[in-house]
Design a protein around this motif. Structure first.
Motif, mmCIF file in Angstrom:
data_model
loop_
_atom_site.group_PDB
_atom_site.id
_atom_site.type_symbol
_atom_site.label_atom_id
_atom_site.label_comp_id
_atom_site.label_asym_id
_atom_site.label_seq_id
_atom_site.Cartn_x
_atom_site.Cartn_y
_atom_site.Cartn_z
ATOM 1 N N ASP A 67 8.513 -3.893 -13.062
ATOM 2 C CA ASP A 67 7.826 -5.066 -12.543
ATOM 3 C C ASP A 67 6.883 -4.638 -11.432
ATOM 4 O OD1 ASP A 67 9.395 -4.725 -10.194
ATOM 5 O OD2 ASP A 67 11.000 -5.949 -11.076
ATOM 6 N N SER A 68 6.307 -5.594 -10.714
ATOM 7 C CA SER A 68 5.293 -5.302 -9.709
ATOM 8 C C SER A 68 5.845 -5.247 -8.288
ATOM 9 C CB SER A 68 4.172 -6.342 -9.778
ATOM 10 O OG SER A 68 4.682 -7.649 -9.580
ATOM 11 N N SER A 69 7.164 -5.173 -8.132
ATOM 12 C CA SER A 69 7.730 -5.048 -6.792
ATOM 13 C C SER A 69 7.453 -3.658 -6.222
ATOM 14 C CB SER A 69 9.237 -5.310 -6.830
ATOM 15 O OG SER A 69 9.898 -4.318 -7.601
ATOM 16 N N ASN A 75 6.079 -14.107 -8.812
ATOM 17 C CA ASN A 75 5.906 -13.992 -10.259
ATOM 18 C C ASN A 75 5.814 -12.535 -10.702
ATOM 19 O OD1 ASN A 75 5.807 -16.816 -10.556
ATOM 20 N ND2 ASN A 75 3.632 -16.839 -10.030
ATOM 21 N N GLY A 76 6.529 -11.668 -9.986
ATOM 22 C CA GLY A 76 6.449 -10.243 -10.301
ATOM 23 C C GLY A 76 7.118 -9.879 -11.612
ATOM 24 N N THR A 77 8.121 -10.633 -12.028
ATOM 25 C CA THR A 77 8.823 -10.328 -13.255
ATOM 26 C C THR A 77 7.886 -10.470 -14.449
ATOM 27 O OG1 THR A 77 10.875 -11.147 -12.304
ATOM 28 C CG2 THR A 77 10.793 -10.899 -14.703
ATOM 29 N N GLY A 78 7.879 -9.460 -15.293
ATOM 30 C CA GLY A 78 7.034 -9.505 -16.481
ATOM 31 C C GLY A 78 5.642 -8.956 -16.250
ATOM 32 N N GLN A 79 5.267 -8.738 -14.990
ATOM 33 C CA GLN A 79 3.965 -8.154 -14.694
ATOM 34 C C GLN A 79 4.058 -6.632 -14.737
ATOM 35 O OE1 GLN A 79 1.260 -10.073 -14.378
ATOM 36 N NE2 GLN A 79 2.607 -11.823 -14.691
ATOM 37 N N SER A 80 2.934 -5.992 -15.006
ATOM 38 C CA SER A 80 2.922 -4.537 -15.008
ATOM 39 C C SER A 80 3.090 -4.019 -13.582
ATOM 40 C CB SER A 80 1.614 -4.016 -15.616
ATOM 41 O OG SER A 80 0.504 -4.462 -14.852
ATOM 42 N N TRP A 81 3.403 -2.737 -13.445
ATOM 43 C CA TRP A 81 3.643 -2.152 -12.127
ATOM 44 C C TRP A 81 2.407 -2.282 -11.239
ATOM 45 C CZ3 TRP A 81 0.881 2.358 -10.747
ATOM 46 C CH2 TRP A 81 0.166 2.951 -11.784
ATOM 47 N N SER A 93 -1.115 -6.144 -9.567
ATOM 48 C CA SER A 93 -1.176 -5.651 -10.935
ATOM 49 C C SER A 93 -2.316 -6.294 -11.716
ATOM 50 C CB SER A 93 0.153 -5.912 -11.653
ATOM 51 O OG SER A 93 0.448 -7.305 -11.672
#
Length: 343
Positions: free
Chosen positions: A71-73, A97-103, A120
């Motif tokens: 995720d993007s964390s 909304n970091g879940t599901g996003q690219s790094w 991201s």
């Protein structure tokens, strides 16, 4: 040239305080670690439970920030005191909304406080204070294109590059953030882009330094951010097409040589170019040096031809570069100006 063998391939090389460099394993499912004692002298190290795809040292601190799938964390690390050799994880910066996003792509600065610029996608770019994890700025940019690169030009100006080649210049002093958008050169939609920035000389505005954009077909476009209506120069690098993936595209300006840049990510080579004679014709440029050391095989014993995953210029030695490849090889090398171009 010096060659070293890493425990596994890396996709990042980052300079830290003094003449030290950081690198970390980035493979899926592998615990990241620094290179063994037989290579560089290891001062400190740590382990990550997730892949490390980007790492940035926070200037004037003992902190590192990393990012990577799934995720993007962001993960914040502390390089311990001199009597310890441990790099320890101290916090995580969660993103909306970091879940599901690219790094997330990241950059850091300490002009006002230790800040990290991260995102991201173009519409999900923000600045977070590293220690307090407080959001201090969100860019007001329309568009959901994937980000390929981002950078602090100074503590107020941010430059973002989308995978489609769109450049966005944002100013943290303006409420809406976005001040300029520069389109990419006309190119097939399948091309992917990245950018390379160079720090401005002392006393000159950050926007005075040209930005280099590199496409997966080897197109190089130089942009002056003070005049975005036209490109300073456009040229074609003498490299094979890397296809639509272009995962390891890398372009970087020499920090101590005016007009020189390096390109990698297409095969097992690193090309050095002198851009000072380029124009807007888009014709093929002749590299002044090609580092082919990785093509002769290296540490990992892989049957596949090695691919250079990253390169960076040495900060103190103008003609010295570091490069790493998919076979686990790490090279430190110098290049020599061709005799016909000396002086």
């Amino acid at each position: 040239m010096h060659t070293f063998e890493l425990q596994a391939p890396t996709r990042l090389i980052e300079w830290a305080r003094g003449d030290r460099e950081c690198e970390a394993g980035s493979a899926e499912g592998r615990r990241g670690g620094l290179c063994p004692e037989r290579d560089f002298k290891v001062e400190c190290g740590g382990f990550s439970e997730r892949p490390v795809y980007s790492l940035k040292y926070v200037p004037d601190t003992s902190l590192l920030v990393t990012s990577g799938p799934p995720d993007s964390s962001l993960q914040v690390w502390q390089v311990s005191a001199e009597d310890s050799d441990v790099i320890k994880s101290i916090s995580t910066i969660a993103t909306e909304n970091g879940t599901g996003q690219s790094w997330a792509k990241i950059d850091t600065i300490s002009a006002r406080a230790p800040w990290v610029l991260h995102g991201s996608r173009l519409d999900r770019v923000q600045i977070t204070e590293v220690e307090s994890r407080k959001n201090v700025y969100t860019a007001g940019i329309q568009g959901s294109e994937e980000l390929s690169s981002l950078a602090f030009l100074d503590c107020s100006l941010l430059l973002l590059c989308s995978a489609t080649g769109r450049l966005c210049l944002a100013d943290t002093r303006q409420p809406q953030g976005l001040t300029e958008a520069v389109p990419a050169p006309s190119a097939p939609s399948s091309e992917r882009w990245c950018m390379g920035t160079r720090h401005a000389a002392q006393g000159s505005p950050p926007s005075s330094q040209p930005v280099a954009c590199l496409s997966s077909r080897g197109l190089l476009a130089l942009t002056d951010l003070r005049k975005t209506s036209e490109f300073l120069a456009v040229a074609k690098a003498r490299v094979p097409s890397s296809g639509s993936g272009a995962e390891f595209l890398c372009v970087s300006w020499a920090p101590a040589l005016e007009g020189y840049l390096a390109v990698s990510g297409f095969d097992g080579t690193v090309h050095v170019y002198d851009t000072q004679s380029w124009d807007s014709s888009g014709r093929e440029a002749e590299p002044i040096f090609v580092h082919k050391g990785h093509t002769f095989g290296g540490a990992g014993g892989s049957r596949d031809p090695p691919l250079v995953t990253v390169h960076t210029w040495h900060l103190q030695k103008p003609r010295t570069l570091l490069s790493a490849a998919s076979d686990g090889s790490l090279h430190v090398w110098d290049w020599v100006q061709p005799c016909g171009k000396c002086g």
